[in-house]
Design a protein around this motif. Structure first.
Motif, PDB file in Angstrom:
ATOM      1  N   ALA A 176       0.833  -1.207   0.000  1.00 50.65           N
ATOM      2  CA  ALA A 176       0.000   0.000   0.000  1.00 50.65           C
ATOM      3  C   ALA A 176       0.866   1.255   0.000  1.00 50.65           C
ATOM      4  O   ALA A 176       0.602   2.225  -0.720  1.00 50.65           O
ATOM      5  CB  ALA A 176      -0.938  -0.009   1.204  1.00 50.65           C
ATOM      6  N   TRP A 177       1.909   1.226   0.821  1.00 50.63           N
ATOM      7  CA  TRP A 177       2.817   2.370   0.927  1.00 50.63           C
ATOM      8  C   TRP A 177       3.531   2.626  -0.403  1.00 50.63           C
ATOM      9  O   TRP A 177       3.598   3.772  -0.872  1.00 50.63           O
ATOM     10  CB  TRP A 177       3.833   2.095   2.033  1.00 50.63           C
ATOM     11  CG  TRP A 177       4.778   3.220   2.341  1.00 50.63           C
ATOM     12  CD1 TRP A 177       5.967   3.484   1.735  1.00 50.63           C
ATOM     13  CD2 TRP A 177       4.615   4.221   3.356  1.00 50.63           C
ATOM     14  NE1 TRP A 177       6.557   4.595   2.304  1.00 50.63           N
ATOM     15  CE2 TRP A 177       5.747   5.058   3.304  1.00 50.63           C
ATOM     16  CE3 TRP A 177       3.631   4.471   4.314  1.00 50.63           C
ATOM     17  CZ2 TRP A 177       5.928   6.139   4.161  1.00 50.63           C
ATOM     18  CZ3 TRP A 177       3.804   5.548   5.171  1.00 50.63           C
ATOM     19  CH2 TRP A 177       4.935   6.371   5.093  1.00 50.63           C
ATOM     20  N   GLU A 178       4.049   1.585  -1.007  1.00 57.97           N
ATOM     21  CA  GLU A 178       4.814   1.753  -2.242  1.00 57.97           C
ATOM     22  C   GLU A 178       3.918   2.192  -3.400  1.00 57.97           C
ATOM     23  O   GLU A 178       4.344   2.998  -4.239  1.00 57.97           O
ATOM     24  CB  GLU A 178       5.551   0.458  -2.580  1.00 57.97           C
ATOM     25  CG  GLU A 178       6.691   0.168  -1.603  1.00 57.97           C
ATOM     26  CD  GLU A 178       7.557  -1.009  -2.022  1.00 57.97           C
ATOM     27  OE1 GLU A 178       7.067  -1.877  -2.780  1.00 57.97           O
ATOM     28  OE2 GLU A 178       8.729  -1.055  -1.586  1.00 57.97           O
ATOM     29  N   ALA A 179       2.687   1.712  -3.445  1.00 62.62           N
ATOM     30  CA  ALA A 179       1.759   2.149  -4.492  1.00 62.62           C
ATOM     31  C   ALA A 179       1.447   3.635  -4.346  1.00 62.62           C
ATOM     32  O   ALA A 179       1.395   4.375  -5.344  1.00 62.62           O
ATOM     33  CB  ALA A 179       0.480   1.321  -4.449  1.00 62.62           C
ATOM     34  N   TYR A 180       1.243   4.065  -3.118  1.00 62.43           N
ATOM     35  CA  TYR A 180       0.950   5.485  -2.883  1.00 62.43           C
ATOM     36  C   TYR A 180       2.173   6.345  -3.179  1.00 62.43           C
ATOM     37  O   TYR A 180       2.061   7.406  -3.808  1.00 62.43           O
ATOM     38  CB  TYR A 180       0.487   5.685  -1.439  1.00 62.43           C
ATOM     39  CG  TYR A 180       0.047   7.104  -1.134  1.00 62.43           C
ATOM     40  CD1 TYR A 180      -1.211   7.555  -1.512  1.00 62.43           C
ATOM     41  CD2 TYR A 180       0.896   7.987  -0.483  1.00 62.43           C
ATOM     42  CE1 TYR A 180      -1.617   8.855  -1.246  1.00 62.43           C
ATOM     43  CE2 TYR A 180       0.498   9.292  -0.204  1.00 62.43           C
ATOM     44  CZ  TYR A 180      -0.748   9.719  -0.589  1.00 62.43           C
ATOM     45  OH  TYR A 180      -1.139  11.012  -0.332  1.00 62.43           O
ATOM     46  N   ILE A 206      14.821  12.482  -4.502  1.00 61.49           N
ATOM     47  CA  ILE A 206      15.103  11.863  -3.192  1.00 61.49           C
ATOM     48  C   ILE A 206      13.978  12.211  -2.226  1.00 61.49           C
ATOM     49  O   ILE A 206      14.199  12.607  -1.091  1.00 61.49           O
ATOM     50  CB  ILE A 206      16.485  12.281  -2.658  1.00 61.49           C
ATOM     51  CG1 ILE A 206      16.646  13.813  -2.659  1.00 61.49           C
ATOM     52  CG2 ILE A 206      17.588  11.632  -3.477  1.00 61.49           C
ATOM     53  CD1 ILE A 206      17.913  14.275  -1.943  1.00 61.49           C
ATOM     54  N   SER A 207      12.763  12.048  -2.706  1.00 60.96           N
ATOM     55  CA  SER A 207      11.574  12.421  -1.943  1.00 60.96           C
ATOM     56  C   SER A 207      11.329  11.460  -0.785  1.00 60.96           C
ATOM     57  O   SER A 207      11.767  10.311  -0.810  1.00 60.96           O
ATOM     58  CB  SER A 207      10.352  12.437  -2.863  1.00 60.96           C
ATOM     59  OG  SER A 207      10.596  13.220  -4.014  1.00 60.96           O
ATOM     60  N   ALA A 208      10.608  11.945   0.215  1.00 56.03           N
ATOM     61  CA  ALA A 208      10.245  11.135   1.378  1.00 56.03           C
ATOM     62  C   ALA A 208       8.741  11.192   1.587  1.00 56.03           C
ATOM     63  O   ALA A 208       8.098  12.215   1.336  1.00 56.03           O
ATOM     64  CB  ALA A 208      10.968  11.626   2.629  1.00 56.03           C
ATOM     65  N   LEU A 209       8.195  10.099   2.058  1.00 60.91           N
ATOM     66  CA  LEU A 209       6.777  10.022   2.417  1.00 60.91           C
ATOM     67  C   LEU A 209       6.670   9.852   3.924  1.00 60.91           C
ATOM     68  O   LEU A 209       7.374   9.025   4.511  1.00 60.91           O
ATOM     69  CB  LEU A 209       6.106   8.851   1.694  1.00 60.91           C
ATOM     70  CG  LEU A 209       4.636   8.574   2.034  1.00 60.91           C
ATOM     71  CD1 LEU A 209       3.760   9.786   1.747  1.00 60.91           C
ATOM     72  CD2 LEU A 209       4.134   7.351   1.244  1.00 60.91           C
ATOM     73  N   ARG A 210       5.794  10.621   4.522  1.00 65.12           N
ATOM     74  CA  ARG A 210       5.619  10.599   5.977  1.00 65.12           C
ATOM     75  C   ARG A 210       4.143  10.423   6.309  1.00 65.12           C
ATOM     76  O   ARG A 210       3.290  11.195   5.845  1.00 65.12           O
ATOM     77  CB  ARG A 210       6.161  11.895   6.580  1.00 65.12           C
ATOM     78  CG  ARG A 210       5.696  12.200   7.992  1.00 65.12           C
ATOM     79  CD  ARG A 210       6.427  13.389   8.605  1.00 65.12           C
ATOM     80  NE  ARG A 210       7.709  12.946   9.173  1.00 65.12           N
ATOM     81  CZ  ARG A 210       8.390  13.643  10.081  1.00 65.12           C
ATOM     82  NH1 ARG A 210       7.939  14.806  10.511  1.00 65.12           N
ATOM     83  NH2 ARG A 210       9.517  13.176  10.565  1.00 65.12           N
ATOM     84  N   ALA A 211       3.835   9.386   7.076  1.00 66.24           N
ATOM     85  CA  ALA A 211       2.497   9.229   7.658  1.00 66.24           C
ATOM     86  C   ALA A 211       2.525   9.828   9.057  1.00 66.24           C
ATOM     87  O   ALA A 211       3.417   9.509   9.849  1.00 66.24           O
ATOM     88  CB  ALA A 211       2.112   7.750   7.717  1.00 66.24           C
ATOM     89  N   LEU A 212       1.565  10.673   9.340  1.00 68.06           N
ATOM     90  CA  LEU A 212       1.536  11.404  10.603  1.00 68.06           C
ATOM     91  C   LEU A 212       0.282  11.074  11.391  1.00 68.06           C
ATOM     92  O   LEU A 212      -0.818  10.985  10.830  1.00 68.06           O
ATOM     93  CB  LEU A 212       1.569  12.914  10.341  1.00 68.06           C
ATOM     94  CG  LEU A 212       2.887  13.461   9.806  1.00 68.06           C
ATOM     95  CD1 LEU A 212       2.653  14.623   8.859  1.00 68.06           C
ATOM     96  CD2 LEU A 212       3.786  13.887  10.956  1.00 68.06           C
ATOM     97  N   HIS A 213       0.467  10.886  12.695  1.00 68.68           N
ATOM     98  CA  HIS A 213      -0.653  10.681  13.602  1.00 68.68           C
ATOM     99  C   HIS A 213      -0.510  11.648  14.763  1.00 68.68           C
ATOM    100  O   HIS A 213       0.527  11.696  15.427  1.00 68.68           O
ATOM    101  CB  HIS A 213      -0.688   9.248  14.127  1.00 68.68           C
ATOM    102  CG  HIS A 213      -1.777   9.010  15.122  1.00 68.68           C
ATOM    103  ND1 HIS A 213      -1.524   8.746  16.457  1.00 68.68           N
ATOM    104  CD2 HIS A 213      -3.126   9.013  14.993  1.00 68.68           C
ATOM    105  CE1 HIS A 213      -2.678   8.594  17.101  1.00 68.68           C
ATOM    106  NE2 HIS A 213      -3.657   8.740  16.228  1.00 68.68           N
ATOM    107  N   TYR A 214      -1.533  12.455  14.945  1.00 67.66           N
ATOM    108  CA  TYR A 214      -1.570  13.403  16.059  1.00 67.66           C
ATOM    109  C   TYR A 214      -2.553  12.863  17.091  1.00 67.66           C
ATOM    110  O   TYR A 214      -3.776  12.893  16.869  1.00 67.66           O
ATOM    111  CB  TYR A 214      -2.031  14.785  15.578  1.00 67.66           C
ATOM    112  CG  TYR A 214      -1.200  15.350  14.442  1.00 67.66           C
ATOM    113  CD1 TYR A 214      -0.032  16.064  14.693  1.00 67.66           C
ATOM    114  CD2 TYR A 214      -1.585  15.168  13.116  1.00 67.66           C
ATOM    115  CE1 TYR A 214       0.727  16.585  13.647  1.00 67.66           C
ATOM    116  CE2 TYR A 214      -0.837  15.687  12.069  1.00 67.66           C
ATOM    117  CZ  TYR A 214       0.319  16.396  12.342  1.00 67.66           C
ATOM    118  OH  TYR A 214       1.072  16.909  11.305  1.00 67.66           O
TER     119      TYR A 214
END
Length: 310
Positions: A137-141, A175-183
């Motif tokens: 799921a992460w890699e597809a997104y 060299i992009s980064a993906l970040r999932a955030l939870h507050y």
């Protein structure tokens, strides 16, 4: 009315309409540096799958999440728990740690000619949690965001009166980064100057944010005021980063923004894709001025990243 831009309408427009939309995009990037992006074309299933993957990850106990924590200080990927980061420190403001946790991942592919410095930082492996559905799921997104960012960069080029493919060489190996955030939900009164995400600007060319629909808290600074950013369903929020501000010699603005903390807020989730030109891409003002000295994308990013740790 918060600025909006329809990417599909721009891409399919006749020349006269395309020119008008490009002028509007230039105006938005000069005035606010933030916009709601419609017509993005990202499949709803890709979005739904990554939402579910992120929710499942953050719902785990602390030990499971910590199993993919960075192995040493300065490692760019993996799980960062509460009290690990203070984004306002990247702007020189000393604040308590931000009220959030995150999971971070890097590029899906490594160029054959990547330098040793790049390998030691942005091409370090992403630390995958032991959740079967998470990685696909992460890699597809991530792949969808890389494609979307390239399309937005082409629209940016047209808005800057450049050939549509002007930025292509610089972003061929991003060299992009993906970040999932939870507050987490806020129960107590935050400490003085403490936010869910302290006031900061982003570092790269642009950020693609997927906010939780209908959530509140993301704000941009306009003059002396903080303005709420809308979080509509089926749309992304795009903002200009520091490198694009340098590239355009301050024509476009990398706007200060934050996620405000208040007592009694429900939990909030988002995904942020930080688009970054290739490690060795040299960022020089497009107008030929000496507004900023040349910088290389990778070392610039690494320096900024290291300034936010607690």
């Amino acid at each position: 009315m918060f600025p909006r831009f329809d990417l599909a309408a721009f891409e399919t427009a006749d020349q006269q309409t395309r020119d008008a939309l490009a002028r509007d995009l230039d105006r938005i990037c000069r005035e606010t540096g933030f916009l709601v992006l419609e017509g993005h074309g990202v499949a709803s299933a890709v979005i739904a799958d990554v939402w579910q993957a992120a929710q499942t990850f953050f719902a785990q106990d602390a030990a499971a999440k910590q199993s993919v924590a960075p192995p040493y200080q300065g490692y760019p990927y993996g799980y960062l728990g509460p009290d690990a980061e203070a984004l306002a420190r990247s702007k020189g403001e000393d604040t308590p740690p931000d009220l959030k946790e995150s999971f971070n991942g890097g590029p899906l592919r490594v160029p054959a000619d990547a330098s040793a410095a790049a390998m030691d930082f942005c091409y370090q492996p992403t630390l995958w949690p032991a959740l079967p559905a998470f990685r696909p799921a992460w890699e597809a997104y991530y792949a969808a965001m890389e494609d979307l960012a390239a399309r937005v960069m082409r629209a940016f080029a047209v808005a800057l009166h450049l050939p549509e493919d002007h930025f292509d060489p610089a972003i061929a190996d991003p060299i992009s980064a993906l970040r999932a955030l939870h507050y987490p939900a806020t129960v107590d009164v935050p400490l003085d100057k403490q936010q869910r995400a302290g006031a900061h600007t982003d570092y790269g060319s642009l950020t693609i944010l997927l906010p939780q629909p209908g959530s509140q808290g993301l704000q941009v600074q306009q003059g002396e005021a903080w303005v709420d950013v809308p979080t509509p369903k089926d749309a992304f929020v795009i903002n200009i980063g520091d490198l694009m501000e340098r590239w355009t010699a301050d024509r476009w603005v990398s706007t200060l923004h934050r996620v405000v903390a208040k007592p009694g807020q429900p939990a909030r989730q988002s995904l942020a894709f930080f688009h970054q030109p290739g490690w060795d891409a040299e960022i020089v003002p497009l107008d030929g001025s000496d507004s900023y000295p040349p910088v290389r994308s990778g070392p610039y990013l690494m320096e900024k990243f290291q300034a936010t740790g607690v």
